[in-house]
Design a protein around this motif. Structure first.
Motif, PDB file in Angstrom:
ATOM      1  N   THR A   1       1.416  -8.301  -6.433  1.00 53.19           N
ATOM      2  CA  THR A   1       1.054  -9.072  -5.245  1.00 53.19           C
ATOM      3  C   THR A   1      -0.124  -9.979  -5.546  1.00 53.19           C
ATOM      4  O   THR A   1      -1.125  -9.547  -6.128  1.00 53.19           O
TER       5      THR A   1
ATOM      6  N   ALA B  39       1.770  -1.304   1.038  1.00 56.83           N
ATOM      7  CA  ALA B  39       2.436  -2.164   0.054  1.00 56.83           C
ATOM      8  C   ALA B  39       3.157  -1.323  -0.993  1.00 56.83           C
ATOM      9  O   ALA B  39       4.283  -1.640  -1.398  1.00 56.83           O
ATOM     10  N   GLY B  40       2.520  -0.239  -1.409  1.00 56.05           N
ATOM     11  CA  GLY B  40       3.139   0.645  -2.391  1.00 56.05           C
ATOM     12  C   GLY B  40       4.344   1.397  -1.852  1.00 56.05           C
ATOM     13  O   GLY B  40       5.242   1.765  -2.610  1.00 56.05           O
TER      14      GLY B  40
ATOM     15  N   GLU C  35       9.754  -1.277  -0.182  1.00 51.67           N
ATOM     16  CA  GLU C  35      10.718  -1.640  -1.217  1.00 51.67           C
ATOM     17  C   GLU C  35      10.383  -3.010  -1.801  1.00 51.67           C
ATOM     18  O   GLU C  35      10.577  -3.253  -2.987  1.00 51.67           O
ATOM     19  N   ARG C  36       9.897  -3.899  -0.949  1.00 47.35           N
ATOM     20  CA  ARG C  36       9.495  -5.233  -1.394  1.00 47.35           C
ATOM     21  C   ARG C  36       8.013  -5.401  -1.056  1.00 47.35           C
ATOM     22  O   ARG C  36       7.673  -5.666   0.097  1.00 47.35           O
ATOM     23  N   PRO C  37       7.093  -5.233  -2.024  1.00 45.91           N
ATOM     24  CA  PRO C  37       5.664  -5.409  -1.727  1.00 45.91           C
ATOM     25  C   PRO C  37       5.388  -6.814  -1.220  1.00 45.91           C
ATOM     26  O   PRO C  37       6.143  -7.752  -1.501  1.00 45.91           O
TER      27      PRO C  37
ATOM     28  N   LEU D 187       0.861  -4.157  -8.054  1.00 46.69           N
ATOM     29  CA  LEU D 187       2.258  -4.233  -7.616  1.00 46.69           C
ATOM     30  C   LEU D 187       2.841  -5.625  -7.831  1.00 46.69           C
ATOM     31  O   LEU D 187       3.978  -5.888  -7.459  1.00 46.69           O
TER      32      LEU D 187
ATOM     33  N   GLU E 164      -1.753   1.022   0.441  1.00 49.66           N
ATOM     34  CA  GLU E 164      -0.789   2.124   0.444  1.00 49.66           C
ATOM     35  C   GLU E 164       0.534   1.683   1.053  1.00 49.66           C
ATOM     36  O   GLU E 164       1.615   2.047   0.565  1.00 49.66           O
TER      37      GLU E 164
ATOM     38  N   VAL F 293      -3.191  -3.589  -4.608  1.00 51.48           N
ATOM     39  CA  VAL F 293      -1.936  -4.338  -4.437  1.00 51.48           C
ATOM     40  C   VAL F 293      -1.674  -5.243  -5.636  1.00 51.48           C
ATOM     41  O   VAL F 293      -0.519  -5.596  -5.905  1.00 51.48           O
TER      42      VAL F 293
END
Length: 323
Positions: A166, A106-107, A110-112, A164, A104, A161
């Motif tokens: 990642t 990470a979401g 602004e930058r994961p 995203l 959450e 993640v």
């Protein structure tokens, strides 16, 4: 790269934070007791109050210029007491809720994070996965039992993640050996008093790793842009419990002659906890670490035990390979 380490005050986490600082990385540690964390980790670490489930403190630690990473080691000690229903719930929740908070956070950022290293354990394979000596590679499916289910959910807790962009790697840890904690903190005292010996029949397989290599392999995962998916974190050669205790006795100059019967362990710990911890048989192999170029610092059990007992430790990460 800035690295956020959940569980940063634990047995592995403290060593990892020290290794990251030595490399010049910025380090953030969320902690339930920030004052204690600062005292343990020193002034070079950014510490934030965290209840183990709220993503906002993690998101704040992730914010800032440049790439960042997360190493998620958070989880209640499975050996800290008998497995009552309440303790089993805490063991599971402490891992799953922390992993979800990482995803959450990470979401929300602004930058994961560029990479998440998610902790797990070889308990994923089940308590008797190597009863016949079977070697467990990373492709082995999840086994039965409480700890296997905990590991399954723990690994899955942060997988969102990946959506995203990642990179995510899962570290399935064996029994971690190091000075001042872990399995040796419980085994060494009886050996010193000539009361040491293997648990149960001693035929069960023990997958172990020195803390230097647990830390070194995490750093290797952070460094290598192609490293993703599941990795067994254990030394190349697992040993039986009897062989482990003989080697420990040799390192201490003591005999390994007093086995603890399985029935006594069941009375002491409870049947389920005994079966899935000290009596479990898991012969895991670090197939992916070996194949992809990680060089173990302490692959030999005798050498690893000597390093634990004399306090000597090579700086973790000294033999990692950067991409």
């Amino acid at each position: 790269m800035r690295v956020v380490v959940t569980g940063g005050t634990g047995f592995i986490g403290r060593a990892l934070v020290g290794a990251l600082l030595a490399r010049g990385a910025g380090v953030g540690v969320p902690a339930r007791d920030p004052a204690r964390a600062r005292a343990l980790l020193g002034p070079g670490v950014e510490v934030a109050a965290w209840n183990g489930r709220d993503p906002e403190p993690l998101a704040r630690l992730l914010s800032g210029p440049g790439p960042c990473a997360v190493v998620n080691l958070a989880g209640e000690n499975i050996a800290a007491g008998r497995w009552t229903p309440a303790r089993k719930a805490r063991i599971l929740d402490s891992r799953v809720l922390a992993g979800r908070a990482v995803a959450e956070a990470a979401g929300m950022s602004e930058r994961p994070p560029a990479v998440v290293v998610q902790a797990s354990a070889v308990g994923f394979y089940g308590p008797q996965a190597s009863r016949r000596g079977d070697v467990l590679g990373e492709g082995r499916p999840c086994g039965p039992g409480f700890l296997a289910e905990v590991c399954r959910q723990w690994e899955a807790s942060s997988e969102l993640v990946e959506g995203l962009g990642t990179r995510r790697a899962v570290a399935r840890l064996g029994v971690v050996l190091g000075p001042g904690g872990g399995l040796l903190a419980r085994l060494v005292p009886p050996f010193r008093f000539f009361l040491g010996g293997p648990a149960g029949g001693g035929e069960q397989w023990l997958s172990w790793i020195h803390r230097d290599d647990a830390v070194g392999a995490v750093l290797w995962l952070l460094d290598n842009a192609t490293a993703h998916g599941v990795y067994n974190f254990c030394a190349p050669k697992a040993v039986t419990m009897a062989a482990f205790c003989r080697e420990l006795g040799r390192a201490l100059g003591r005999p390994s002659w007093l086995p603890v019967p399985a029935a006594a362990l069941a009375l002491l710990l409870g049947a389920e906890m005994a079966r899935e911890t000290v009596l479990a048989s898991q012969r895991a192999a670090p197939l992916r670490l070996d194949a992809e170029g990680y060089r173990f610092i302490r692959p030999d059990l005798g050498q690893a035990l000597a390093a634990c007992l004399d306090g000597h430790a090579e700086p973790p990460g000294g033999r990692t390979v950067s991409s």
